[in-house]
Write a protein that holds these residues in place. Structure first.
Motif, PDB file in Angstrom:
ATOM      1  N   HIS A  59      59.795  24.396  36.789  1.00 51.91           N
ATOM      2  CA  HIS A  59      59.583  24.555  35.353  1.00 51.91           C
ATOM      3  C   HIS A  59      58.094  24.435  35.039  1.00 51.91           C
ATOM      4  N   VAL A  60      57.655  25.150  34.010  1.00 45.97           N
ATOM      5  CA  VAL A  60      56.261  25.132  33.603  1.00 45.97           C
ATOM      6  C   VAL A  60      56.153  24.386  32.277  1.00 45.97           C
ATOM      7  N   VAL A  61      55.189  23.482  32.227  1.00 52.78           N
ATOM      8  CA  VAL A  61      54.951  22.703  31.015  1.00 52.78           C
ATOM      9  C   VAL A  61      53.578  23.088  30.468  1.00 52.78           C
ATOM     10  N   ILE A  62      53.560  23.537  29.225  1.00 51.19           N
ATOM     11  CA  ILE A  62      52.293  23.796  28.537  1.00 51.19           C
ATOM     12  C   ILE A  62      52.066  22.619  27.599  1.00 51.19           C
ATOM     13  N   VAL A  63      51.078  21.804  27.952  1.00 50.67           N
ATOM     14  CA  VAL A  63      50.755  20.612  27.169  1.00 50.67           C
ATOM     15  C   VAL A  63      49.732  21.027  26.127  1.00 50.67           C
ATOM     16  N   ASN A  64      49.974  20.627  24.864  1.00 55.44           N
ATOM     17  CA  ASN A  64      49.034  21.018  23.822  1.00 55.44           C
ATOM     18  C   ASN A  64      48.868  19.906  22.802  1.00 55.44           C
ATOM     19  N   GLU A  65      47.725  19.948  22.118  1.00 56.68           N
ATOM     20  CA  GLU A  65      47.421  18.960  21.093  1.00 56.68           C
ATOM     21  C   GLU A  65      46.379  19.554  20.149  1.00 56.68           C
ATOM     22  N   GLY A  66      46.446  19.177  18.898  1.00 58.97           N
ATOM     23  CA  GLY A  66      45.459  19.651  17.928  1.00 58.97           C
ATOM     24  C   GLY A  66      45.844  21.003  17.374  1.00 58.97           C
ATOM     25  N   GLU A  67      44.878  21.624  16.721  1.00 61.15           N
ATOM     26  CA  GLU A  67      45.096  22.940  16.116  1.00 61.15           C
ATOM     27  C   GLU A  67      44.986  24.017  17.190  1.00 61.15           C
ATOM     28  N   ILE A  68      46.094  24.330  17.810  1.00 53.62           N
ATOM     29  CA  ILE A  68      46.125  25.297  18.906  1.00 53.62           C
ATOM     30  C   ILE A  68      46.002  26.702  18.337  1.00 53.62           C
ATOM     31  N   SER A  69      45.044  27.448  18.861  1.00 47.79           N
ATOM     32  CA  SER A  69      44.862  28.821  18.405  1.00 47.79           C
ATOM     33  C   SER A  69      45.803  29.751  19.155  1.00 47.79           C
ATOM     34  N   ALA A  70      46.030  30.905  18.593  1.00 45.94           N
ATOM     35  CA  ALA A  70      46.849  31.917  19.264  1.00 45.94           C
ATOM     36  C   ALA A  70      46.206  32.296  20.592  1.00 45.94           C
ATOM     37  N   ASN A  71      44.863  32.326  20.629  1.00 48.16           N
ATOM     38  CA  ASN A  71      44.146  32.684  21.849  1.00 48.16           C
ATOM     39  C   ASN A  71      44.357  31.637  22.943  1.00 48.16           C
ATOM     40  N   SER A  72      44.325  30.347  22.570  1.00 47.70           N
ATOM     41  CA  SER A  72      44.576  29.284  23.554  1.00 47.70           C
ATOM     42  C   SER A  72      45.977  29.413  24.117  1.00 47.70           C
ATOM     43  N   LEU A  73      46.929  29.651  23.259  1.00 45.74           N
ATOM     44  CA  LEU A  73      48.306  29.804  23.736  1.00 45.74           C
ATOM     45  C   LEU A  73      48.434  31.042  24.612  1.00 45.74           C
ATOM     46  N   HIS A  74      47.773  32.122  24.228  1.00 48.57           N
ATOM     47  CA  HIS A  74      47.806  33.339  25.031  1.00 48.57           C
ATOM     48  C   HIS A  74      47.316  33.033  26.446  1.00 48.57           C
ATOM     49  N   HIS A  75      46.196  32.321  26.529  1.00 46.01           N
ATOM     50  CA  HIS A  75      45.606  31.963  27.815  1.00 46.01           C
ATOM     51  C   HIS A  75      46.586  31.106  28.633  1.00 46.01           C
ATOM     52  N   GLU A  76      47.200  30.118  28.007  1.00 45.78           N
ATOM     53  CA  GLU A  76      48.118  29.239  28.727  1.00 45.78           C
ATOM     54  C   GLU A  76      49.396  29.967  29.142  1.00 45.78           C
ATOM     55  N   PHE A  77      49.871  30.878  28.320  1.00 45.13           N
ATOM     56  CA  PHE A  77      51.066  31.645  28.700  1.00 45.13           C
ATOM     57  C   PHE A  77      50.764  32.602  29.855  1.00 45.13           C
ATOM     58  N   ILE A  78      49.516  33.038  29.972  1.00 42.45           N
ATOM     59  CA  ILE A  78      49.137  33.824  31.152  1.00 42.45           C
ATOM     60  C   ILE A  78      49.313  32.955  32.393  1.00 42.45           C
ATOM     61  N   HIS A  79      48.851  31.700  32.312  1.00 41.59           N
ATOM     62  CA  HIS A  79      49.033  30.791  33.451  1.00 41.59           C
ATOM     63  C   HIS A  79      50.514  30.534  33.720  1.00 41.59           C
ATOM     64  N   ALA A  80      51.294  30.407  32.669  1.00 37.55           N
ATOM     65  CA  ALA A  80      52.734  30.198  32.851  1.00 37.55           C
ATOM     66  C   ALA A  80      53.354  31.395  33.575  1.00 37.55           C
ATOM     67  N   ALA A  81      52.993  32.592  33.166  1.00 31.57           N
ATOM     68  CA  ALA A  81      53.532  33.794  33.806  1.00 31.57           C
ATOM     69  C   ALA A  81      53.080  33.881  35.261  1.00 31.57           C
ATOM     70  N   GLN A  82      51.845  33.437  35.533  1.00 31.56           N
ATOM     71  CA  GLN A  82      51.350  33.448  36.913  1.00 31.56           C
ATOM     72  C   GLN A  82      52.221  32.594  37.828  1.00 31.56           C
ATOM     73  N   CYS A  83      52.778  31.534  37.284  1.00 24.16           N
ATOM     74  CA  CYS A  83      53.624  30.649  38.091  1.00 24.16           C
ATOM     75  C   CYS A  83      54.865  31.375  38.601  1.00 24.16           C
TER      76      CYS A  83
END
Length: 179
Positions: A59-83
């Motif tokens: 399972h992939v966990v995307i840890v986040n805090e604060g005002e997350i931008s769409a761009n930050s999430l986009h970047h992290e979901f790329i890493h999730a997909a890489q897994c």
């Protein structure tokens, strides 16, 4: 704070294999909790931080805090997909990254030659190449997470960022490595 996901991001979350969690979630593997707390402890204000962890159970966990931008999430979901990507897909992505980055590396090398190798304007490229050469040669090989932290801390010099903007059209100067 409401996090707005794209349809594809939502599908990954709905699969049950990708989770969005806060920095103190029980979903974060025990072995990674201190690292996460240290990483999120800096004084970033409400800028918004995120990181991606592949757990031993797949399972992939995307840890986040604060005002997350769409761009930050986009970047992290790329890493999730890489897994979940196979070796062939990852090799294809690496080849594409090499092609996109090649003009920047060529521009940096041309700049260094013009200044007769005495300047340190592009020491970031030199440092990166030295690390990779050592790894390829099998010497001074560091654990993956150590390398990740190294590259996370290695921002382009002002000169490299300027060339990235000029040659590749990057509008986020520190994105020369992330992009």
């Amino acid at each position: 704070m409401t996090i707005v996901l794209t349809d594809l991001q939502q599908r990954l979350v709905d699969s049950g294999y990708v989770m969005l969690v806060g920095k103190i979630s029980d979903e974060i593997p025990e072995k990674d909790r201190q690292m996460i707390l240290r990483g999120f402890a800096e004084t970033f204000g409400s800028k918004g931080l995120a990181c991606t962890i592949l757990r031993d159970d797949g399972h992939v966990v995307i840890v986040n805090e604060g005002e997350i931008s769409a761009n930050s999430l986009h970047h992290e979901f790329i890493h999730a997909a890489q897994c979940f990507a196979g070796r062939e897909a990852m090799a294809s992505c690496l080849a594409a990254a090499i092609e996109v980055g090649r003009p920047l590396v060529e521009a940096i090398r041309a700049s260094v030659v013009k200044k007769e190798g005495t300047n340190r304007d592009h020491r970031d490229l030199e440092t990166t190449e030295k690390l990779w050469r050592n790894h390829v040669a099998g010497k001074n090989v560091s654990p993956d997470f150590v390398d990740f932290q190294f590259f996370q801390d290695l921002y382009p010099t002002k000169e490299t960022a300027a060339l990235a903007s000029e040659v590749l059209g990057f509008d986020y100067p520190r994105g020369a490595y992330a992009q």
